[in-house]
Design an enzyme around this catalytic site. Sequence first.
Site, PDB file in Angstrom:
ATOM      1  N   GLN A 142       2.026  -2.317   6.996  1.00  0.00           N
ATOM      2  CA  GLN A 142       0.907  -2.327   5.959  1.00  0.00           C
ATOM      3  C   GLN A 142      -0.410  -2.731   6.444  1.00  0.00           C
ATOM      4  O   GLN A 142      -1.192  -2.561   5.740  1.00  0.00           O
ATOM      5  CB  GLN A 142       1.396  -2.996   4.797  1.00  0.00           C
ATOM      6  CG  GLN A 142       1.184  -4.467   4.952  1.00  0.00           C
ATOM      7  CD  GLN A 142       2.037  -5.266   3.780  1.00  0.00           C
ATOM      8  OE1 GLN A 142       3.241  -4.918   3.433  1.00  0.00           O
ATOM      9  NE2 GLN A 142       1.066  -5.866   2.894  1.00  0.00           N
ATOM     10  N   CYS A 148       2.247  -3.494  -0.136  1.00  0.00           N
ATOM     11  CA  CYS A 148       3.614  -3.648   0.097  1.00  0.00           C
ATOM     12  C   CYS A 148       4.423  -2.831  -1.029  1.00  0.00           C
ATOM     13  O   CYS A 148       5.588  -2.082  -0.826  1.00  0.00           O
ATOM     14  CB  CYS A 148       3.994  -5.126  -0.129  1.00  0.00           C
ATOM     15  SG  CYS A 148       3.774  -5.888  -1.619  1.00  0.00           S
ATOM     16  N   HIS A 285       5.547  -9.970  -3.092  1.00  0.00           N
ATOM     17  CA  HIS A 285       5.716  -9.122  -1.964  1.00  0.00           C
ATOM     18  C   HIS A 285       6.855  -7.977  -2.489  1.00  0.00           C
ATOM     19  O   HIS A 285       8.034  -8.641  -2.601  1.00  0.00           O
ATOM     20  CB  HIS A 285       6.179  -9.968  -0.884  1.00  0.00           C
ATOM     21  CG  HIS A 285       6.061  -9.154   0.258  1.00  0.00           C
ATOM     22  ND1 HIS A 285       5.251  -8.187   0.536  1.00  0.00           N
ATOM     23  CD2 HIS A 285       7.143  -9.094   1.356  1.00  0.00           C
ATOM     24  CE1 HIS A 285       5.511  -7.686   1.876  1.00  0.00           C
ATOM     25  NE2 HIS A 285       6.579  -8.197   2.162  1.00  0.00           N
TER      26      HIS A 285
END
Length: 333
Positions: A142, A148, A285
């Site tokens: 990324q 994410c 995340h």
Amino acid sequence: MNSKIIFTTLVALLVCSSIAQEDNPQVEALTHYNEWRKNNPRVYINDAEKQFRQTMFLENFQKIQDHNSNPSHTYQLGLNQFSDMTQEEFAQKILTNIPIQGKSQKNSVSSSNKSSVQTTSTTVAASFDWRTKGALTPVKNQGNCGSCWAFSATGVMESFNFIKNHVLTSFSEQQLVDCVTTSNGYYSYGCNGGSYQQALQYASKVGMKTESAYPYAGYQGSCKASGTSNGYKPVSFSFITSSTLALQTAINASPVSVAIDATYLSMYSSGVYNNCNPSNINLNHAVLAVGYDTQGNWIIKNSWGTQWGMSGFFLLAPNNTCGILDDPMHITA
């Protein structure tokens, strides 16, 4: 000078240099820094920034040495692309700045997709790993973008499409970063964070372009997808009951999008990660749960490239470590 004397002198110098490195931790750290710089090129705006980055690297290198020397730790740390960052920088640039999921987002799921999966089954496999079944695209990166959520969403779609249609196609994260926006009615903010649930909602309506047709740029741009026939569409998806058995059952059917607290995950190298405070979980995340081992450790596909962790994967300790059971979502059709 006699060639034998020259040879003996060179050997002595090499031995002394080796001893000096062993006896001087700073020399050893600087040697590692120089090697790391070769593999991680940097462009600095001035000498002050260059000095700051070197200082941060040396501090992180010492943290790695201290951590790995403690035999009580279940995982190891190592050098990677984040080794010259502060903890605050890592959180700001790589992790999301908004919650991955939340009740407000769950309530926005359409009625056909709203029910959570519940199970009392005890027939799940003792271990399961989608890496061995050809259902995963290669690990992606990324970059310095908090996207994410988009990688988790493409990952779960790529795998389900393979399982259902027997074709492994890489889908476009950039399409999600550009198009799943508040201006289009979605709760996601490009490189500042977003929601895999919102990404799946978008994909179910518009369809997914391939990675090659809409390549990743690592920043938010204007949406370049129009119409409602752009490719693969998930038909239905749902949240999963927050239990180990429910997540294992779901993984037996297909990989699952999950949110975790990755605050201190940056320098992970190998082993079973467990460095989260269960009383203070911040779901910052999004990743892809692709299996579990016989000890109950979760096998996770990350989106930080193959140089991070175990070729881009990591093991997470059993049960609800780092909040993995809080908001899992899978595609059901």
